[in-house]
Design an enzyme around this catalytic site. Structure first.
Site, PDB file in Angstrom:
ATOM      1  N   ARG A 149      63.726  27.162  33.557  1.00 18.66           N
ATOM      2  CA  ARG A 149      63.001  26.112  34.261  1.00 18.66           C
ATOM      3  C   ARG A 149      63.897  25.199  35.102  1.00 18.66           C
ATOM      4  O   ARG A 149      63.437  24.169  35.609  1.00 18.66           O
ATOM      5  CB  ARG A 149      62.236  25.270  33.227  1.00 18.66           C
ATOM      6  CG  ARG A 149      61.104  26.008  32.564  1.00 18.66           C
ATOM      7  CD  ARG A 149      59.882  26.079  33.483  1.00 18.66           C
ATOM      8  NE  ARG A 149      59.299  24.755  33.659  1.00 18.66           N
ATOM      9  CZ  ARG A 149      59.129  24.148  34.825  1.00 18.66           C
ATOM     10  NH1 ARG A 149      59.499  24.728  35.945  1.00 18.66           N
ATOM     11  NH2 ARG A 149      58.598  22.953  34.873  1.00 18.66           N
ATOM     12  N   ASP A 170      53.018  22.050  28.543  1.00 19.37           N
ATOM     13  CA  ASP A 170      54.335  21.434  28.440  1.00 19.37           C
ATOM     14  C   ASP A 170      54.345  20.454  27.266  1.00 19.37           C
ATOM     15  O   ASP A 170      53.623  19.458  27.268  1.00 19.37           O
ATOM     16  CB  ASP A 170      54.646  20.696  29.747  1.00 19.37           C
ATOM     17  CG  ASP A 170      56.078  20.186  29.819  1.00 19.37           C
ATOM     18  OD1 ASP A 170      56.804  20.288  28.815  1.00 19.37           O
ATOM     19  OD2 ASP A 170      56.456  19.682  30.893  1.00 19.37           O
ATOM     20  N   GLU A 204      64.521  22.508  32.404  1.00 20.74           N
ATOM     21  CA  GLU A 204      64.469  21.594  33.546  1.00 20.74           C
ATOM     22  C   GLU A 204      65.485  20.465  33.418  1.00 20.74           C
ATOM     23  O   GLU A 204      65.864  19.868  34.421  1.00 20.74           O
ATOM     24  CB  GLU A 204      63.065  21.037  33.749  1.00 20.74           C
ATOM     25  CG  GLU A 204      62.568  20.075  32.700  1.00 20.74           C
ATOM     26  CD  GLU A 204      61.144  19.607  32.980  1.00 20.74           C
ATOM     27  OE1 GLU A 204      60.961  18.394  33.178  1.00 20.74           O
ATOM     28  OE2 GLU A 204      60.231  20.446  33.004  1.00 20.74           O
ATOM     29  N   TYR A 226      52.058  12.218  28.167  1.00 20.46           N
ATOM     30  CA  TYR A 226      52.806  12.891  29.220  1.00 20.46           C
ATOM     31  C   TYR A 226      51.905  13.796  30.057  1.00 20.46           C
ATOM     32  O   TYR A 226      51.124  14.586  29.538  1.00 20.46           O
ATOM     33  CB  TYR A 226      53.950  13.726  28.628  1.00 20.46           C
ATOM     34  CG  TYR A 226      54.613  14.574  29.677  1.00 20.46           C
ATOM     35  CD1 TYR A 226      55.466  13.997  30.610  1.00 20.46           C
ATOM     36  CD2 TYR A 226      54.332  15.926  29.780  1.00 20.46           C
ATOM     37  CE1 TYR A 226      56.037  14.758  31.609  1.00 20.46           C
ATOM     38  CE2 TYR A 226      54.904  16.695  30.773  1.00 20.46           C
ATOM     39  CZ  TYR A 226      55.754  16.109  31.690  1.00 20.46           C
ATOM     40  OH  TYR A 226      56.302  16.859  32.689  1.00 20.46           O
ATOM     41  N   GLU A 270      56.220  25.148  27.070  1.00 24.03           N
ATOM     42  CA  GLU A 270      57.432  24.664  27.730  1.00 24.03           C
ATOM     43  C   GLU A 270      58.058  23.525  26.946  1.00 24.03           C
ATOM     44  O   GLU A 270      57.353  22.644  26.436  1.00 24.03           O
ATOM     45  CB  GLU A 270      57.060  24.189  29.136  1.00 24.03           C
ATOM     46  CG  GLU A 270      58.221  23.617  29.935  1.00 24.03           C
ATOM     47  CD  GLU A 270      57.789  23.101  31.288  1.00 24.03           C
ATOM     48  OE1 GLU A 270      58.602  22.396  31.929  1.00 24.03           O
ATOM     49  OE2 GLU A 270      56.654  23.377  31.715  1.00 24.03           O
ATOM     50  N   ARG A 325      48.932  24.589  34.590  1.00 21.31           N
ATOM     51  CA  ARG A 325      49.479  23.835  33.465  1.00 21.31           C
ATOM     52  C   ARG A 325      48.439  22.818  33.030  1.00 21.31           C
ATOM     53  O   ARG A 325      47.891  22.093  33.862  1.00 21.31           O
ATOM     54  CB  ARG A 325      50.772  23.111  33.857  1.00 21.31           C
ATOM     55  CG  ARG A 325      51.547  22.592  32.645  1.00 21.31           C
ATOM     56  CD  ARG A 325      52.650  21.643  33.042  1.00 21.31           C
ATOM     57  NE  ARG A 325      52.133  20.302  33.313  1.00 21.31           N
ATOM     58  CZ  ARG A 325      52.905  19.220  33.414  1.00 21.31           C
ATOM     59  NH1 ARG A 325      54.213  19.316  33.283  1.00 21.31           N
ATOM     60  NH2 ARG A 325      52.364  18.038  33.658  1.00 21.31           N
ATOM     61  N   TRP A 376      60.971  12.490  25.017  1.00 21.29           N
ATOM     62  CA  TRP A 376      59.819  12.478  25.946  1.00 21.29           C
ATOM     63  C   TRP A 376      60.070  13.406  27.099  1.00 21.29           C
ATOM     64  O   TRP A 376      61.145  13.481  27.626  1.00 21.29           O
ATOM     65  CB  TRP A 376      59.623  11.049  26.462  1.00 21.29           C
ATOM     66  CG  TRP A 376      58.250  10.785  26.953  1.00 21.29           C
ATOM     67  CD1 TRP A 376      57.886  10.473  28.243  1.00 21.29           C
ATOM     68  CD2 TRP A 376      57.035  10.777  26.198  1.00 21.29           C
ATOM     69  NE1 TRP A 376      56.523  10.276  28.325  1.00 21.29           N
ATOM     70  CE2 TRP A 376      55.983  10.467  27.087  1.00 21.29           C
ATOM     71  CE3 TRP A 376      56.737  11.026  24.878  1.00 21.29           C
ATOM     72  CZ2 TRP A 376      54.642  10.374  26.673  1.00 21.29           C
ATOM     73  CZ3 TRP A 376      55.432  10.934  24.476  1.00 21.29           C
ATOM     74  CH2 TRP A 376      54.403  10.612  25.370  1.00 21.29           C
ATOM     75  N   HIS A 426      57.130  18.897  26.363  1.00 21.59           N
ATOM     76  CA  HIS A 426      58.058  17.885  26.866  1.00 21.59           C
ATOM     77  C   HIS A 426      58.989  17.360  25.784  1.00 21.59           C
ATOM     78  O   HIS A 426      59.187  16.145  25.642  1.00 21.59           O
ATOM     79  CB  HIS A 426      57.319  16.734  27.556  1.00 21.59           C
ATOM     80  CG  HIS A 426      58.063  16.232  28.755  1.00 21.59           C
ATOM     81  ND1 HIS A 426      58.648  14.995  28.804  1.00 21.59           N
ATOM     82  CD2 HIS A 426      58.345  16.807  29.935  1.00 21.59           C
ATOM     83  CE1 HIS A 426      59.248  14.822  29.964  1.00 21.59           C
ATOM     84  NE2 HIS A 426      59.079  15.915  30.674  1.00 21.59           N
ATOM     85  N   GLU A 474      56.644  26.453  39.968  1.00 24.15           N
ATOM     86  CA  GLU A 474      55.864  25.241  39.749  1.00 24.15           C
ATOM     87  C   GLU A 474      55.521  24.594  41.090  1.00 24.15           C
ATOM     88  O   GLU A 474      56.346  24.537  42.002  1.00 24.15           O
ATOM     89  CB  GLU A 474      56.646  24.251  38.891  1.00 24.15           C
ATOM     90  CG  GLU A 474      55.873  22.972  38.604  1.00 24.15           C
ATOM     91  CD  GLU A 474      56.623  22.002  37.711  1.00 24.15           C
ATOM     92  OE1 GLU A 474      55.964  21.090  37.166  1.00 24.15           O
ATOM     93  OE2 GLU A 474      57.849  22.155  37.552  1.00 24.15           O
TER      94      GLU A 474
END
Length: 403
Positions: free
Chosen positions: A284, A211, A263, A159, A237, A147, A403, A213, A340
């Site tokens: 995720r 990502d 996630e 991030y 992602e 990543r 975020w 985010h 991950e």
């Protein structure tokens, strides 16, 4: 086999963890991870004050019944605190069941579906040269999937890039949330340059993940995906706030780049429309935040119908207990994709002794009975809880941003 005691351990060996410790009347000890990053005390109270008292005397083998008992009996269903508490109980019960059988947990889940568990690492930098060095270091460790995150030019930080601790990036820090600036336009323009640099340096074989985010609108995310197609990312992602599921349908219509999300999801109900629309390629969610092995396997069995694969969340705020549970599930799943791996610092392993291993880009969960993880309660006492929060994003005009 009855549950004789249920204790909650809060410890901060490098970062905060909440661990449920279940003991049976015949002396077995099962562990479950209940860490919710930045809200650890909330889930600890949920477990200690509301869940632990009603577990005593229950049949430790009755995993499905206990899951439904906790989920339906609370009336207030779903949500990260509830589902993390249920996950901790669920994983501890699976740990106990496998220990009672004298088998590693993956055997109880159906046995091996693969020889090893492929993982991706995290590379980051404040500029492209730093990022390139970070990727190179991971390649030397054997990773074939990375990543990649870099600071947006003219903004800094960002991030996945901010302060590095001893052993790696830790996003949760400080007694108050750090406020970090973000400019969607500059960001979308800069990401293709990052991929161009990495493809020219490392070639086409390295799997590159990125990502976003949750930080883009649907059409911004669509534009980013379309601009990256020539670089063949392994995935993008969390391109847009995931609770707006129609957004991912729009992104899918404009790009062939694989999409990963979930996630922040904690229930199979969060995924129903995404699976029906074939809007994503990777799930995720983590074992810790999606109702444990029972809850996440339910999600992934449904995902398999649409050829959607697993990519279980593995940040540092998932403890070694949660990571071990993920690895056993990874090994047993048919529709496994990738795992991950955000490495815990050395202090963490003064509290948690683990049976899993990592080498050359791949995990093995180990052959110890159960999860293969134990907790040293005396060591845990040496690392008291300390408040730490994830950053808050702000647009350049001062607006609080996703975020």
């Amino acid at each position: 086999m009855k549950i004789a005691s249920a204790d909650v351990v809060i410890s901060s060996p490098g970062r905060n963890f909440v661990t449920l410790v279940l003991k049976t009347d015949d002396g077995l000890v099962g562990l479950g991870d209940a860490t919710v990053n930045g809200r650890e005390l909330a889930v600890a109270s949920y477990l200690r004050d509301h869940v632990a008292p009603i577990l005593i005397g229950r049949d430790a083998h009755a995993i499905e019944d206990t899951w439904q008992y906790l989920y339906r009996g609370a009336y207030w269903r779903r949500g990260p605190i509830t589902m993390a508490a249920i996950a901790a109980v669920d994983v501890a019960l699976w740990d106990l069941k496998a220990q009672a059988a004298g088998l590693p947990l993956y055997q109880i889940l159906g046995g091996r579906s693969r020889n090893a568990i492929r993982a991706y690492g995290h590379a980051y930098g404040t500029d492209l040269d730093e990022l390139t060095d970070s990727v190179r270091a991971l390649l030397e460790q054997g990773f074939g999937a990375v990543r990649v995150q870099v600071s947006t030019p003219g903004i800094g930080g960002g991030y996945g890039v901010a302060e590095a601790g001893d052993g790696g990036y830790e996003p949760a820090r400080g007694q108050r949330p750090v406020e970090e600036p973000f400019d969607p336009g500059r960001y979308v323009r800069s990401v293709p340059a990052m991929f161009d640099k990495l493809r020219n340096t490392f070639g086409p074989e390295l799997d590159l993940l990125h990502d976003v985010h949750h930080r883009l609108t649907p059409i911004q995310a669509a534009r980013l995906g379309k601009s990256l197609e020539g670089y063949a990312p392994y995935w993008l992602e969390d391109v847009s706030p995931a609770e707006n599921q129609a957004a991912l349908r729009l992104v899918r219509q404009h790009t062939t780049v694989p999409l990963a999300t979930g996630e922040t999801f904690n229930s199979v109900f969060d995924y129903l429309q995404l699976f029906a629309d074939q809007s994503i390629d990777y799930v995720r969610s983590s074992v810790t935040h999606a109702g444990g092995i029972t809850g996440l396997r339910r999600i992934l069995d449904m995902a398999a119908v649409g050829q959607v694969k697993s990519a279980i969340h593995g940040p540092t705020d998932v403890s070694p207990v949660g990571l071990a549970a993920a690895l056993h599930l990874d090994l047993a799943l048919h529709n496994f994709g990738i795992q991950e791996f955000m490495q815990h610092v050395d202090l963490t392993f003064e509290v948690f002794d683990v049976g899993y291993s990592f080498a050359n880009g791949y995990f093995q969960p180990g052959e110890r009975p159960g999860l293969g993880v134990s907790l040293d309660a005396r060591a845990a006492e040496r690392f008291p809880y300390r408040a730490a929060y994830l950053p808050v994003g702000r647009l350049l005009d001062g607006t609080v941003h996703d975020w």
